[in-house]
Design an enzyme around this catalytic site. Structure first.
Site, PDB file in Angstrom:
ATOM      1  N   LEU A 233     -51.705 -57.300  23.380  1.00 41.28           N
ATOM      2  CA  LEU A 233     -51.894 -57.933  24.681  1.00 41.28           C
ATOM      3  C   LEU A 233     -50.549 -57.935  25.384  1.00 41.28           C
ATOM      4  CD1 LEU A 233     -54.033 -61.008  23.545  1.00 41.28           C
ATOM      5  CD2 LEU A 233     -54.871 -58.858  24.508  1.00 41.28           C
ATOM      6  N   GLU A 234     -50.536 -57.755  26.681  1.00 36.55           N
ATOM      7  CA  GLU A 234     -49.299 -57.552  27.431  1.00 36.55           C
ATOM      8  C   GLU A 234     -48.301 -58.699  27.300  1.00 36.55           C
ATOM      9  OE1 GLU A 234     -50.621 -58.762  31.895  1.00 36.55           O
ATOM     10  OE2 GLU A 234     -51.915 -57.381  30.812  1.00 36.55           O
ATOM     11  N   SER A 235     -48.772 -59.868  26.894  1.00 38.91           N
ATOM     12  CA  SER A 235     -47.918 -61.044  26.735  1.00 38.91           C
ATOM     13  C   SER A 235     -46.924 -60.897  25.596  1.00 38.91           C
ATOM     14  CB  SER A 235     -48.790 -62.272  26.466  1.00 38.91           C
ATOM     15  OG  SER A 235     -49.607 -62.030  25.323  1.00 38.91           O
TER      16      SER A 235
END
Length: 532
Positions: free
Chosen positions: A325-327
């Protein structure tokens, strides 16, 4: 010793016209106590005012974070990536009360590192051909801003085009940790994400700005393990100690603190109930069929983030690919909804900006993203609908460099109702809004750029699947129970190219039971192994 400051005193000391930078992701990692104090002080005294606010990811869960600053006159300019969960800030943007520049989230995180090195900005091809390209809209996100200067520039290096995202010097940056010691060293042990707090602190210091941390605990000096320190004390000017964590410093919107979300414990997943068979699960199941063994995968917010993880868990194939996930979250089962960005049982939690290094450089093997509008050239809009200003988040960074892009969306919107019976799909009520349009409100994904580079791009809906070619969209599959002449073509503004090999979508997608996709997946893996 590092200076302790009350949030109310901090709010009073910020000069009018300052540039402040915020760190957070959705409803996580934001400095709620500090931001609430700034908003309250403005309402009581009118100060500070005319602030420029810089942030990378979205900063709210619809009620907290940047929403505390949503007062007319407090902010004069905002530079950020996403406001989908910040309705009050969105209102200021849409009513032209503030200047607004929307830049790709990954570029904003990397701009922090460029600023830390006192470079003129971040140089990247990311954004070419989209609304952030100054030859299109320049990232100017409302009418008020269109009259203002272009901040982004097109530059040529070795006869190749790049975009230059300029450095924005900060007067203050607000970062969040869990604990701080007497020397100012910060740890993040109870936070669900690390985010970009170190790079943000470096960026502020490079231009003489102040770094203020919001934390839950004060520890004795020299009591932290050195590897646990995320931000060293010499970068920190002051800290605000929270008093009511359940209001001022929630770990995630649903919990003050849950060790699952900080990776401190792992919980069984085999007993997680399958998500119900509905239109979103149908789309997710068809999208999952595009997975390949050993792939490094990214999920975007919306349908992908909500359903792909639960489906792959149900099909028992999670161990055969790497989810991100981009986080900064790697592995696990995504939580989704307004807690998008975290996962149950993650394998790793990286710094936000370092995962974008991989996205930009190596390019993710496959990304699953949402789509609000699609045109005949394969362009996609997810960022602006009429006057509704959502933003692009990390969408542009990830889709432009990914080796394979799978867009997941309902075929129409606004009241669409379907029935799934006996392995077939029936349209009970058509949506009022066409999503396949001749003209988009905004270009967030450039079909031309993707086609020029022969990207593998697929558009998955509950009733039809399309592929991108240089000639435009090609319809390749339709759902069982769906009629091309009545259920598809009349509900598109354009007629797609019809594949001569048009086929019916896999009927297992429309079963109540598991698709038994694990067997297919293992076969794919065996074929890959034999080819190698």
């Amino acid at each position: 010793m590092v200076k302790s400051i009350k949030a109310s005193d901090l709010a009073c000391e910020i000069p009018n016209g300052s540039t402040i930078a915020l760190v957070g992701f959705g409803g996580m990692g934001q400095c709620d106590k500090i931001l609430r104090a700034i908003g309250q002080n403005f309402k009581e005294t009118g100060h500070p005012n005319n602030l420029t606010v810089f942030h990378t990811a979205g900063q709210s869960d619809k009620s907290n974070g940047i929403e505390h600053l949503s007062e007319e006159g407090l902010i004069s300019r905002i530079i950020g990536g996403h406001w989908g969960l910040a309705p009050k800030i969105r209102k200021l943007i849409e009513e032209n009360k503030i200047d607004c520049y929307c830049w790709p989230q990954g570029q904003l995180t990397h701009l922090l590192r460029a600023m830390a090195n006192k470079l003129p900005g971040q140089i990247s091809p990311t954004g070419l051909g989209t609304f952030v390209d100054p030859r299109v809209e320049g990232g100017k996100f409302n009418e008020r801003t269109k009259a203002k200067e272009d901040l982004i520039q097109v530059v040529l290096i070795n006869n190749e085009e790049f975009l230059l995202y300029p450095s924005i010097p900060f007067d203050y940056v607000f970062i969040r940790g869990t604990s701080i010691d007497e020397n100012g060293n910060i740890t993040t042990e109870e936070e669900p994400l690390k985010l970009e707090i170190l790079s943000a602190a470096h960026a502020a210091k490079a231009y003489g700005g102040k770094v203020v941390a919001q934390v839950k605990y004060l520890a004795k000096k020299e009591s932290f393990h050195p590897k646990d320190v995320v931000v060293p004390g010499y970068l920190v000017d002051a800290f605000v100690l929270v008093e009511v964590p359940e209001i001022e410093h929630r770990q995630v919107p649903s919990s003050v603190y849950d060790p699952v979300f900080s990776g401190d414990i792992r919980t069984p997943t085999q007993d997680l109930a399958p998500i119900p068979l509905d239109i979103r699960k149908v789309i997710g199941r068809r999208a999952v069929q595009e997975l390949t063994p050993s792939a490094v995968v990214n999920l975007g917010i919306g349908i992908p983030g909500d359903v792909i993880g639960p489906i792959t868990n149900e099909e028992e194939i999670n161990e055969h690919f790497t989810l991100t996930l981009e986080s900064g979250t790697v592995g696990g089962i995504p939580i989704g909804a307004n807690e998008f960005g975290i996962a149950r049982n993650p394998d790793a939690i990286l710094d936000h900006e370092y995962l974008f290094d991989y996205y930009h450089g190596a390019g993710i093997d496959i990304t699953f993203m949402g789509a609000a509008e699609v045109d005949q050239f394969g362009n996609v809009n997810v960022s602006k609908f009429g006057k509704r200003t959502v933003g692009c988040g990390g969408f542009i960074d990830i889709t432009q460099s990914a080796k394979k892009v799978v867009f997941c969306t309902t075929f129409t919107g606004g009241g669409l109702n379907v029935s799934i019976e006996n392995g077939k799909l029936y349209i009970l009520q058509e949506g009022k809004v066409k999503k396949f349009k001749n003209h988009l409100n905004q270009i967030t994904f450039s079909g031309k750029y993707a086609a020029d580079y022969s990207k593998n791009v697929i558009y998955v809906t509950e009733r039809a699947v399309f592929n991108l070619t240089k000639e435009g969209l090609v319809l390749t599959e339709i759902a069982p129970g769906i009629d091309l002449a009545t259920d598809i073509l009349p509900h598109m503004d354009f007629k797609p190219i019809i594949s001569p090999h048009l086929k019916t979508m896999d009927y297992r997608i429309f079963w109540e039971e598991s698709m038994s996709f694990k067997f297919d997946f293992i076969q794919k893996k065996d074929i890959q192994t034999n080819l190698v």
